[in-house]
Scaffold this active site. Structure first.
Site, PDB file in Angstrom:
ATOM      1  N   ARG A 100      17.437  22.551 -21.907  1.00 53.34           N
ATOM      2  CA  ARG A 100      18.024  23.633 -22.713  1.00 53.34           C
ATOM      3  C   ARG A 100      17.285  24.931 -22.415  1.00 53.34           C
ATOM      4  O   ARG A 100      16.778  25.588 -23.314  1.00 53.34           O
ATOM      5  CB  ARG A 100      17.930  23.295 -24.208  1.00 53.34           C
ATOM      6  CG  ARG A 100      18.517  21.974 -24.617  1.00 53.34           C
ATOM      7  CD  ARG A 100      19.950  21.785 -24.249  1.00 53.34           C
ATOM      8  NE  ARG A 100      20.922  22.241 -25.214  1.00 53.34           N
ATOM      9  CZ  ARG A 100      21.237  21.648 -26.342  1.00 53.34           C
ATOM     10  NH1 ARG A 100      20.615  20.582 -26.719  1.00 53.34           N
ATOM     11  NH2 ARG A 100      22.177  22.114 -27.115  1.00 53.34           N
ATOM     12  N   GLN A 158      21.762  27.441 -19.119  1.00 49.29           N
ATOM     13  CA  GLN A 158      22.733  27.640 -20.201  1.00 49.29           C
ATOM     14  C   GLN A 158      24.182  27.402 -19.773  1.00 49.29           C
ATOM     15  O   GLN A 158      24.946  26.795 -20.506  1.00 49.29           O
ATOM     16  CB  GLN A 158      22.596  29.049 -20.781  1.00 49.29           C
ATOM     17  CG  GLN A 158      21.983  29.007 -22.164  1.00 49.29           C
ATOM     18  CD  GLN A 158      21.594  30.367 -22.688  1.00 49.29           C
ATOM     19  OE1 GLN A 158      21.836  31.394 -22.061  1.00 49.29           O
ATOM     20  NE2 GLN A 158      20.982  30.367 -23.836  1.00 49.29           N
ATOM     21  N   ASP A 213      25.110  23.710 -19.867  1.00 48.60           N
ATOM     22  CA  ASP A 213      24.752  22.986 -21.079  1.00 48.60           C
ATOM     23  C   ASP A 213      25.997  22.413 -21.761  1.00 48.60           C
ATOM     24  O   ASP A 213      26.561  23.007 -22.675  1.00 48.60           O
ATOM     25  CB  ASP A 213      23.997  23.953 -21.995  1.00 48.60           C
ATOM     26  CG  ASP A 213      23.489  23.284 -23.248  1.00 48.60           C
ATOM     27  OD1 ASP A 213      23.802  22.100 -23.459  1.00 48.60           O
ATOM     28  OD2 ASP A 213      22.777  23.955 -24.018  1.00 48.60           O
ATOM     29  N   SER A 254      25.922  21.682 -25.631  1.00 52.47           N
ATOM     30  CA  SER A 254      26.210  22.846 -26.484  1.00 52.47           C
ATOM     31  C   SER A 254      27.714  23.131 -26.509  1.00 52.47           C
ATOM     32  O   SER A 254      28.267  23.448 -27.557  1.00 52.47           O
ATOM     33  CB  SER A 254      25.471  24.093 -25.985  1.00 52.47           C
ATOM     34  OG  SER A 254      24.116  24.016 -26.332  1.00 52.47           O
ATOM     35  N   TYR A 291      13.461  22.028 -30.295  1.00 52.49           N
ATOM     36  CA  TYR A 291      14.221  21.014 -31.033  1.00 52.49           C
ATOM     37  C   TYR A 291      13.462  20.583 -32.287  1.00 52.49           C
ATOM     38  O   TYR A 291      12.227  20.711 -32.352  1.00 52.49           O
ATOM     39  CB  TYR A 291      14.414  19.765 -30.174  1.00 52.49           C
ATOM     40  CG  TYR A 291      15.513  19.888 -29.156  1.00 52.49           C
ATOM     41  CD1 TYR A 291      16.842  19.836 -29.544  1.00 52.49           C
ATOM     42  CD2 TYR A 291      15.214  20.023 -27.811  1.00 52.49           C
ATOM     43  CE1 TYR A 291      17.854  19.931 -28.614  1.00 52.49           C
ATOM     44  CE2 TYR A 291      16.226  20.118 -26.869  1.00 52.49           C
ATOM     45  CZ  TYR A 291      17.541  20.066 -27.275  1.00 52.49           C
ATOM     46  OH  TYR A 291      18.540  20.149 -26.362  1.00 52.49           O
TER      47      TYR A 291
HETATM   48  P1  NAD Z   1      20.551  18.889 -32.314  1.00 49.79           P
HETATM   49  O1  NAD Z   1      21.966  18.485 -32.132  1.00 49.79           O
HETATM   50  O2  NAD Z   1      19.482  18.060 -31.713  1.00 49.79           O
HETATM   51  O3  NAD Z   1      20.267  18.981 -33.894  1.00 49.79           O
HETATM   52  C1  NAD Z   1      21.115  19.676 -34.768  1.00 49.79           C
HETATM   53  C2  NAD Z   1      20.305  20.374 -35.836  1.00 49.79           C
HETATM   54  O4  NAD Z   1      19.767  19.424 -36.752  1.00 49.79           O
HETATM   55  C3  NAD Z   1      19.129  21.166 -35.295  1.00 49.79           C
HETATM   56  O5  NAD Z   1      19.257  22.515 -35.675  1.00 49.79           O
HETATM   57  C4  NAD Z   1      17.928  20.501 -35.951  1.00 49.79           C
HETATM   58  O6  NAD Z   1      16.892  21.418 -36.241  1.00 49.79           O
HETATM   59  C5  NAD Z   1      18.537  19.929 -37.206  1.00 49.79           C
HETATM   60  N1  NAD Z   1      17.754  18.874 -37.856  1.00 49.79           N
HETATM   61  C6  NAD Z   1      17.096  17.827 -37.307  1.00 49.79           C
HETATM   62  N2  NAD Z   1      16.500  17.078 -38.256  1.00 49.79           N
HETATM   63  C7  NAD Z   1      16.791  17.666 -39.444  1.00 49.79           C
HETATM   64  C8  NAD Z   1      16.471  17.363 -40.801  1.00 49.79           C
HETATM   65  N3  NAD Z   1      15.725  16.306 -41.139  1.00 49.79           N
HETATM   66  N4  NAD Z   1      16.924  18.192 -41.758  1.00 49.79           N
HETATM   67  C9  NAD Z   1      17.680  19.277 -41.449  1.00 49.79           C
HETATM   68  N5  NAD Z   1      18.017  19.606 -40.200  1.00 49.79           N
HETATM   69  C10 NAD Z   1      17.596  18.808 -39.203  1.00 49.79           C
HETATM   70  O7  NAD Z   1      20.294  20.371 -31.888  1.00 49.79           O
HETATM   71  P2  NAD Z   1      21.192  21.356 -31.018  1.00 49.79           P
HETATM   72  O8  NAD Z   1      22.262  21.879 -31.886  1.00 49.79           O
HETATM   73  O9  NAD Z   1      21.587  20.686 -29.763  1.00 49.79           O
HETATM   74  O10 NAD Z   1      20.169  22.526 -30.684  1.00 49.79           O
HETATM   75  C11 NAD Z   1      19.039  22.762 -31.415  1.00 49.79           C
HETATM   76  C12 NAD Z   1      18.240  23.919 -30.873  1.00 49.79           C
HETATM   77  O11 NAD Z   1      18.269  24.061 -29.481  1.00 49.79           O
HETATM   78  C13 NAD Z   1      18.724  25.230 -31.403  1.00 49.79           C
HETATM   79  O12 NAD Z   1      17.583  26.009 -31.662  1.00 49.79           O
HETATM   80  C14 NAD Z   1      19.458  25.850 -30.291  1.00 49.79           C
HETATM   81  O13 NAD Z   1      19.496  27.251 -30.384  1.00 49.79           O
HETATM   82  C15 NAD Z   1      18.613  25.398 -29.156  1.00 49.79           C
HETATM   83  N6  NAD Z   1      19.381  25.487 -27.947  1.00 49.79           N
HETATM   84  C16 NAD Z   1      18.923  26.300 -26.944  1.00 49.79           C
HETATM   85  C17 NAD Z   1      19.657  26.427 -25.785  1.00 49.79           C
HETATM   86  C18 NAD Z   1      19.214  27.305 -24.679  1.00 49.79           C
HETATM   87  O14 NAD Z   1      18.308  28.075 -24.834  1.00 49.79           O
HETATM   88  N7  NAD Z   1      19.833  27.203 -23.558  1.00 49.79           N
HETATM   89  C19 NAD Z   1      20.833  25.732 -25.624  1.00 49.79           C
HETATM   90  C20 NAD Z   1      21.260  24.906 -26.663  1.00 49.79           C
HETATM   91  C21 NAD Z   1      20.511  24.793 -27.813  1.00 49.79           C
END
Ligand code: NAD
Length: 347
Positions: free
Chosen positions: A126, A131, A134, A137, A233
Site C-alpha cells: 500500500r 496506488q 491497489d 482499495s 494498518y
Molecule cells: P482494512 O480493510 O485492513 O481495515 C479497515 C479499517 O478497520 C481500518 O481503517 C482499520 O483501522 C479499522 N480497524 C481495525 N481494527 C479495528 C477495531 N478493533 N476497531 C475499529 N476499527 C478497526 O484497511 P484498509 O481500508 O484496506 O486501509 C487501511 C489504511 O491503509 C488506511 O489508512 C488507508 O488510507 C491506508 N491505505 C493506504 C494506501 C496507499 O497509500 N496507497 C492505499 C490503501 C489504503
C-alpha cells in the site's frame, strides 16, 4: 522486450461472480503497448461487454478454453482460476488475480509445483507508488458504496431529512465501524443520501478523514496503546482495548438506524465489534451490513451471505462479495489496477 506478450482473460467461474479481469477499454491500452489479448467468449457478459466489444478493442475472442490457457504467457483473473485450468498453463506462465494466498495457502502449492509465477493482488504493497495497482482499495471503495445502498433497501425508513406538508421526517442515523477505504466510502455515500453519520476507528489518522467528510468521529480512550503498524494498518488490539471500543459502540448503536461495519486487521480474523447483546439492544427495524464476513465478521450474529432478522427486529446482512454486485465499475477499476501492474512487469 520485443516479443509480444500473450495475455489471456477467461470467464470467471465462481458462483455469483460477474466481474471480468480486463474490460475492452483496457484491452486497447494493453494492445497499444505490444501485448496480444485473448478473451474467452462471454467473459465480459456480466459487465455488459459483448464479444464484439472485445473484438473491436483488438482482442481475439475464442471459445476454445484449453487453447486459451495453453497460449497464455499471462493469465489475468479476478479470482484464482480452478486447479484444472492452472494445470493447462505452460511452465513459466504468470497468473495475476485475487489468489487468496493467506486464506488458502494449500491451493497455491500446485502453481509453485507447475513452475508458474503467481502474483496475488491482495499482497500489493500500500505504497504511493503502487496506488494505481491497489485492487483491494478499488474493491473496498465499491463495497463501501454498495453497503449503504443495500442498507437503504432493507431499511423501513428513508435517509434524508424531509420537510413536507405532511410533516417533517428525521434523517437516518448511520454508524460506520472501521473508517478505512470501505468505511470512508460508506460514510461519503450515507452523507450524500442525507443521513447523519458517526464513525469509529482505532487509527487516529482515520479521525481526520472522517471529520473531513462531515461525519462525527467517536473517540475512545484505549489507554494510549499503539493502534497502528509501520504500514499504516490497524494492529490487533488487546482484549481490554477491544472491549472499550465495543462498550462505546453498544451505547451508540441503540440510537442508530443503520450500522455498516468494515473493521479488519490484515492477515487476522476480523475484530468483534458488536456482540449479541449490543445487537439485541438496537431499535426494531434497524439494519446492520457487516462487510467483514469473509474474515469472520464484525458482528457475532451475522451469517456469511445471509440476510437474518433477529428476535428484536434488527436485519443483518453479511455479504461476501459485494464488489461483484457492481460488476461494471468494479471491473473497470480492477482493469486499471491490472494494466498498471502488467506494464510495470514488462519494464
Ligand atoms: P482494512 O480493510 O485492513 O481495515 C479497515 C479499517 O478497520 C481500518 O481503517 C482499520 O483501522 C479499522 N480497524 C481495525 N481494527 C479495528 C477495531 N478493533 N476497531 C475499529 N476499527 C478497526 O484497511 P484498509 O481500508 O484496506 O486501509 C487501511 C489504511 O491503509 C488506511 O489508512 C488507508 O488510507 C491506508 N491505505 C493506504 C494506501 C496507499 O497509500 N496507497 C492505499 C490503501 C489504503
Amino acid at each position: 522486450c520485443t516479443s509480444r506478450m500473450q495475455v489471456t482473460i477467461l470467464r470467471e467461474t465462481l458462483p455469483g461472480e460477474a466481474r471480468v479481469a480486463l474490460v475492452p477499454e483496457f484491452v486497447k491500452k494493453l494492445i497499444a503497448s505490444k501485448v496480444e489479448v485473448h478473451v474467452e467468449s462471454g467473459a465480459g457478459a456480466g459487465t455488459f461487454a459483448s464479444d464484439a466489444d472485445y473484438t473491436a478493442a483488438g482482442a481475439s475472442v475464442s471459445s476454445d478454453h484449453q487453447r486459451l490457457l495453453e497460449a497464455a504467457d499471462v493469465l489475468l483473473a479476478v479470482n484464482r482460476p480452478p486447479a484444472h485450468d492452472l494445470a493447462q498453463l505452460k511452465k513459466g506462465a504468470v497468473v495475476v488475480g485475487f489468489l487468496k494466498p493467506l486464506d488458502e495457502p494449500a491451493a497455491m502449492e500446485p502453481m509453485v509445483g507447475a513452475g508458474l509465477t503467481a502474483f496475488a493482488m491482495e499482497l500489493m504493497p500500500r505504497t504511493t507508488r503502487a496506488q494505481a495497482m491497489d485492487a483491494l482499495s478499488s474493491m473496498a471503495t465499491i463495497a463501501g458504496y454498495k453497503a449503504v445502498l443495500l442498507a437503504g433497501e432493507l431499511l423501513p425508513r428513508i435517509f434524508p431529512m424531509l420537510i413536507t406538508a405532511a410533516g417533517t421526517v428525521a434523517p437516518a442515523k448511520v454508524l460506520v465501524l472501521g473508517a478505512g477505504v470501505a468505511g470512508l466510502q460508506a460514510i461519503a455515500t450515507a452523507k450524500r443520501l442525507g443521513a447523519v453519520v458517526e464513525a469509529y476507528d482505532v487509527r487516529a489518522a482515520a479521525g481526520e478523514q472522517v471529520k473531513s467528510l462531515g461525519a462525527t468521529f467517536l473517540e475512545v480512550d484505549l489507554g494510549g496503546i499503539a493502534t497502528e503498524d509501520a504500514g499504516g494498518y490497524a494492529r490487533e488490539l488487546t482484549p481490554e482495548a477491544l472491549k472499550r471500543g465495543r462498550d462505546l459502540i453498544a451505547k451508540q448503536a441503540r440510537n442508530a438506524d443503520v450500522i455498516v461495519t468494515t473493521a479488519a486487521v490484515p492477515g487476522k480474523p476480523a475484530p468483534l465489534m458488536m456482540d449479541d447483546q449490543a445487537v439485541l439492544a438496537m431499535k426494531r427495524g434497524s439494519v446492520i451490513v457487516d462487510l467483514a464476513a469473509s474474515t469472520g465478521g464484525n458482528v457475532s450474529l451475522s451469517r456469511p451471505d445471509e440476510v437474518a432478522t433477529t428476535a428484536n427486529g434488527v436485519t443483518i446482512f453479511a455479504p461476501l462479495n459485494l464488489a461483484a454486485t457492481v460488476p461494471y465499475h468494479a471491473s473497470q477499476l480492477f482493469s486499471r489496477n491490472m494494466t498498471s501492474f502488467l506494464q510495470l512487469l514488462r519494464k
